[in-house]
Design an enzyme around this catalytic site. Structure first.
Site, PDB file in Angstrom:
ATOM      1  N   SER A 107      16.760 -22.621  46.807  1.00 19.81           N
ATOM      2  CA  SER A 107      17.746 -21.921  46.687  1.00 19.81           C
ATOM      3  C   SER A 107      18.581 -22.056  47.953  1.00 19.81           C
ATOM      4  CB  SER A 107      17.625 -20.830  46.794  1.00 19.81           C
ATOM      5  OG  SER A 107      18.467 -19.944  46.804  1.00 19.81           O
ATOM      6  N   GLN A 127      19.934 -25.557  44.899  1.00 21.96           N
ATOM      7  CA  GLN A 127      21.088 -25.073  44.338  1.00 21.96           C
ATOM      8  C   GLN A 127      21.695 -24.553  45.392  1.00 21.96           C
ATOM      9  OE1 GLN A 127      21.265 -21.225  45.580  1.00 21.96           O
ATOM     10  NE2 GLN A 127      23.093 -20.866  44.297  1.00 21.96           N
ATOM     11  N   TYR A 129      25.730 -22.605  46.943  1.00 21.52           N
ATOM     12  CA  TYR A 129      26.821 -21.726  46.324  1.00 21.52           C
ATOM     13  C   TYR A 129      28.049 -22.152  47.462  1.00 21.52           C
ATOM     14  CZ  TYR A 129      24.306 -17.976  44.939  1.00 21.52           C
ATOM     15  OH  TYR A 129      23.411 -16.697  44.299  1.00 21.52           O
ATOM     16  N   THR A 155      26.106 -22.771  41.497  1.00 22.31           N
ATOM     17  CA  THR A 155      25.769 -21.602  41.135  1.00 22.31           C
ATOM     18  C   THR A 155      27.060 -21.165  40.923  1.00 22.31           C
ATOM     19  OG1 THR A 155      24.169 -21.250  41.848  1.00 22.31           O
ATOM     20  CG2 THR A 155      24.862 -19.851  41.040  1.00 22.31           C
ATOM     21  N   LYS A 219      25.348 -24.618  37.080  1.00 22.71           N
ATOM     22  CA  LYS A 219      24.619 -22.824  36.786  1.00 22.71           C
ATOM     23  C   LYS A 219      25.282 -21.644  36.738  1.00 22.71           C
ATOM     24  CE  LYS A 219      20.575 -20.585  38.452  1.00 22.71           C
ATOM     25  NZ  LYS A 219      20.825 -18.865  39.180  1.00 22.71           N
ATOM     26  N   SER A 241      22.526 -19.206  32.076  1.00 21.40           N
ATOM     27  CA  SER A 241      22.629 -18.380  33.076  1.00 21.40           C
ATOM     28  C   SER A 241      23.073 -17.563  33.424  1.00 21.40           C
ATOM     29  CB  SER A 241      22.318 -19.035  34.266  1.00 21.40           C
ATOM     30  OG  SER A 241      21.190 -17.818  35.099  1.00 21.40           O
ATOM     31  N   HIS A 243      21.931 -15.508  35.515  1.00 18.79           N
ATOM     32  CA  HIS A 243      22.045 -14.838  36.633  1.00 18.79           C
ATOM     33  C   HIS A 243      20.896 -13.710  36.638  1.00 18.79           C
ATOM     34  CE1 HIS A 243      22.908 -16.029  41.511  1.00 18.79           C
ATOM     35  NE2 HIS A 243      22.103 -15.269  41.150  1.00 18.79           N
ATOM     36  N   ARG A 246      21.473 -10.808  37.226  1.00 21.83           N
ATOM     37  CA  ARG A 246      21.859 -10.178  38.886  1.00 21.83           C
ATOM     38  C   ARG A 246      23.496  -9.819  38.107  1.00 21.83           C
ATOM     39  NH1 ARG A 246      17.042  -9.660  41.697  1.00 21.83           N
ATOM     40  NH2 ARG A 246      17.752 -11.003  43.665  1.00 21.83           N
ATOM     41  N   ARG A 278       9.655 -16.247  29.181  1.00 28.74           N
ATOM     42  CA  ARG A 278       7.862 -15.552  29.571  1.00 28.74           C
ATOM     43  C   ARG A 278       6.818 -16.013  29.218  1.00 28.74           C
ATOM     44  NH1 ARG A 278      11.092 -14.572  33.080  1.00 28.74           N
ATOM     45  NH2 ARG A 278      11.795 -12.803  33.437  1.00 28.74           N
ATOM     46  N   ARG A 298      11.520 -15.347  37.497  1.00 27.18           N
ATOM     47  CA  ARG A 298      11.093 -14.485  38.233  1.00 27.18           C
ATOM     48  C   ARG A 298       9.434 -14.927  37.966  1.00 27.18           C
ATOM     49  NH1 ARG A 298      15.428 -11.970  36.740  1.00 27.18           N
ATOM     50  NH2 ARG A 298      16.174  -9.747  37.303  1.00 27.18           N
TER      51      ARG A 298
HETATM   52  C1  LIG Z   1      15.170 -12.351  43.492  1.00 27.94           C
HETATM   53  C2  LIG Z   1      16.045 -13.193  43.102  1.00 27.94           C
HETATM   54  C3  LIG Z   1      16.419 -14.517  43.353  1.00 27.94           C
HETATM   55  C4  LIG Z   1      17.316 -15.208  43.093  1.00 27.94           C
HETATM   56  N1  LIG Z   1      18.131 -15.673  43.700  1.00 27.94           N
HETATM   57  C5  LIG Z   1      19.208 -17.040  43.343  1.00 27.94           C
HETATM   58  C6  LIG Z   1      20.165 -17.601  44.728  1.00 27.94           C
HETATM   59  O1  LIG Z   1      20.174 -17.905  45.234  1.00 27.94           O
HETATM   60  N2  LIG Z   1      21.131 -18.588  43.467  1.00 27.94           N
HETATM   61  C7  LIG Z   1      20.967 -18.479  42.213  1.00 27.94           C
HETATM   62  O2  LIG Z   1      21.636 -19.573  41.636  1.00 27.94           O
HETATM   63  N3  LIG Z   1      19.961 -18.001  41.324  1.00 27.94           N
HETATM   64  C8  LIG Z   1      19.190 -17.736  41.852  1.00 27.94           C
HETATM   65  N4  LIG Z   1      18.479 -16.252  41.110  1.00 27.94           N
HETATM   66  C9  LIG Z   1      18.793 -16.332  39.832  1.00 27.94           C
HETATM   67  C10 LIG Z   1      17.611 -16.997  39.150  1.00 27.94           C
HETATM   68  O3  LIG Z   1      18.219 -18.838  39.901  1.00 27.94           O
HETATM   69  C11 LIG Z   1      17.857 -17.129  37.534  1.00 27.94           C
HETATM   70  O4  LIG Z   1      18.767 -17.263  36.468  1.00 27.94           O
HETATM   71  C12 LIG Z   1      17.213 -16.304  37.010  1.00 27.94           C
HETATM   72  O5  LIG Z   1      16.041 -15.571  37.470  1.00 27.94           O
HETATM   73  C13 LIG Z   1      16.224 -16.556  35.346  1.00 27.94           C
HETATM   74  O6  LIG Z   1      16.113 -15.530  34.878  1.00 27.94           O
HETATM   75  P1  LIG Z   1      14.526 -14.795  35.182  1.00 27.94           P
HETATM   76  O7  LIG Z   1      14.202 -14.323  36.451  1.00 27.94           O
HETATM   77  O8  LIG Z   1      14.250 -13.794  33.571  1.00 27.94           O
HETATM   78  O9  LIG Z   1      13.477 -15.998  33.980  1.00 27.94           O
HETATM   79  C14 LIG Z   1      17.722 -15.191  41.595  1.00 27.94           C
HETATM   80  C15 LIG Z   1      16.924 -14.829  40.844  1.00 27.94           C
HETATM   81  C16 LIG Z   1      16.537 -13.926  40.682  1.00 27.94           C
HETATM   82  C17 LIG Z   1      14.984 -13.139  40.398  1.00 27.94           C
HETATM   83  C1  LIG Z   2      18.856  -9.144  52.274  1.00 28.16           C
HETATM   84  C2  LIG Z   2      19.147  -8.044  51.963  1.00 28.16           C
HETATM   85  C3  LIG Z   2      19.820  -8.568  50.167  1.00 28.16           C
HETATM   86  C4  LIG Z   2      20.611  -9.421  50.951  1.00 28.16           C
HETATM   87  C5  LIG Z   2      21.579 -10.448  48.902  1.00 28.16           C
HETATM   88  C6  LIG Z   2      22.244 -12.194  49.585  1.00 28.16           C
HETATM   89  C7  LIG Z   2      22.609 -11.862  48.163  1.00 28.16           C
HETATM   90  C8  LIG Z   2      21.856 -13.928  47.690  1.00 28.16           C
HETATM   91  C9  LIG Z   2      21.849 -14.018  46.800  1.00 28.16           C
HETATM   92  C10 LIG Z   2      20.495 -14.388  46.323  1.00 28.16           C
HETATM   93  C11 LIG Z   2      20.577 -14.124  44.856  1.00 28.16           C
HETATM   94  O1  LIG Z   2      21.432 -14.654  43.803  1.00 28.16           O
HETATM   95  C12 LIG Z   2      20.115 -12.739  44.386  1.00 28.16           C
HETATM   96  O2  LIG Z   2      19.708 -12.213  44.621  1.00 28.16           O
HETATM   97  O3  LIG Z   2      20.532 -13.201  43.107  1.00 28.16           O
END
Ligand SMILES: Cc1cc2nc3c(=O)[nH]c(=O)nc-3n(C[C@H](O)[C@H](O)[C@H](O)COP(=O)(O)O)c2cc1C
Ligand SMILES: CCCCCCCCCCC(=O)C(=O)O
Length: 346
Positions: A107, A127, A129, A155, A219, A241, A243, A246, A278, A298
């Protein structure tokens, strides 16, 4: 189907060892977490219709993806801040990925420098941004390439950040002292803040493709029209995706979005899927519905939290062994033998 006992137990184990604030950051999703749960529910709704008496021969999961040949179609998704999950952070993740013969997507928000991660010998993608400062973005991409990353993963689902109720409740807005985004250092060594760019367009994708010699994947695609545009703008792969639930709460589950994207792409570039995978059986369902590979987020973080590099290796091997086992039971020898006829919604 849905989460295997392994994945559920791993999550419980991670919750037990992590600071609850950090666990909630890693586990949580946007809004009411409908999309987060929807990703897993979409797998849970599917059932397999296996074929029988398909002849002898071992299962071969070898898969070619941009810049890399893998022993199995399972890739570690980019996730931020691995040092929240384990003190050895991304180095432990990469060590586990290497032991499992896998591929790690580093990341932009990694808490370890990409050069240090690459020194483990793991196969890597990086990856990105896209930052409003395009010269800085190009420099980060060049740094990843110099470190040996085999492809860039841009992304595109984050023009603004998702609203995370769990983080708001904990007032989690800063990393613990000593942790920074090591790959956002500029030429002076200063760590820049991540700036998500709401003005991104397809021209920016073409621009990035033109600045790098690496293959480029996007992505965060869910709509088939965007998949078509991505191919027209020269990408080398697409990751379906949301994300991991999220970003846009209420977005369609990735498994439900997959078939239309696969149809739009029509085999021109590889299509990957992440979100809710999973178990090996989940991976098989995604492959049968047209994905060339899955990404997992995860489950790898839970392995890392519980057991460092060994935990990551175990999480990945649970998925790939489970996939090979399920392939044998549905009568498939290679991913190419799988098709949508093997999957039903009762
Ligand atoms: C804690 C966390 C941090 C993540 N950080 C990024 C990131 O930095 N860049 C990004 O493109 N996706 C990020 N993602 C999304 C993941 O790349 C991915 O799309 C997602 O976790 C897939 O779902 P899953 O956790 O159910 O396998 C993050 C996901 C989680 C759970
Ligand atoms: C450190 C406090 C939280 C700051 C969050 C920044 C998010 C960065 C992007 C990571 C990501 O893609 C994700 O969490 O999902």
């Amino acid at each position: 189907m849905g989460p295997s006992v392994g994945a559920r137990e791993a999550e419980r184990g991670a919750r037990a060892v992590l600071d609850p604030v950090h666990f909630d950051y890693l586990a949580g999703g946007a809004g009411d977490e409908r999309t987060l749960t929807g990703n897993e529910d979409a797998f849970a709704r599917r059932r397999l219709v296996p074929r029988v008496l398909r002849g002898p021969g071992p299962v071969d999961l070898t898969t070619d993806l941009p810049g890399v040949r893998l022993a199995a179609p399972v890739v570690v998704a980019p996730t931020a801040f691995h040092r929240l999950a384990h003190r050895a952070g991304e180095v432990a993740t990469a060590t586990g990925v290497r032991a499992a013969g896998g591929l790690l997507t580093v990341s932009t928000m990694a808490t370890t420098a990409v050069e240090e991660i690459a020194a483990t010998g793991a196969a890597l993608w990086f990856q990105l941004y896209l930052q409003p400062d395009r010269a800085f973005t190009a420099a980060v991409a060049a740094r990843a390439a110099a470190a040996g990353c085999r492809a860039l993963v841009l992304t595109v689902d984050s023009p603004v950040r998702g609203r995370h109720a769990r983080d708001a409740r904990h007032r989690f807005t800063e990393l613990p002292a000593g942790l920074v985004c090591e790959n956002l250092r500029d030429a002076d060594g200063r760590v820049r803040d991540l700036v998500v760019d709401p003005d991104l367009g397809w021209d920016d994708v073409a621009w990035l493709g033109g600045t790098t010699s690496l293959p480029l994947l996007v992505k965060g695609v869910l709509h088939p029209a965007d998949a078509g545009l991505a191919v027209e703008h020269g990408v080398d792969g697409i990751v379906v995706s949301n994300h991991g639930g999220r970003q846009l709460d209420g977005a369609v589950s990735t498994l439900d979005a997959l078939p239309a994207v696969v149809a739009a792409v029509a085999g021109r570039v590889p299509v990957l899927l992440d979100g809710g995978v999973r178990s090996g059986t989940d991976a098989l369902v995604a492959l049968a519905l047209g994905a060339d590979a899955v990404m997992v987020g995860r489950p790898v973080l839970w392995g890392l939290a519980r057991g460092g590099a060994d935990g990551v290796q175990e999480a990945l091997e649970d998925l790939t062994d489970g996939l090979a086992h399920a392939m044998a039971l549905v009568g498939a020898h290679r991913p190419g033998d799988l098709g949508p006829d093997l999957v039903t919604i009762p």
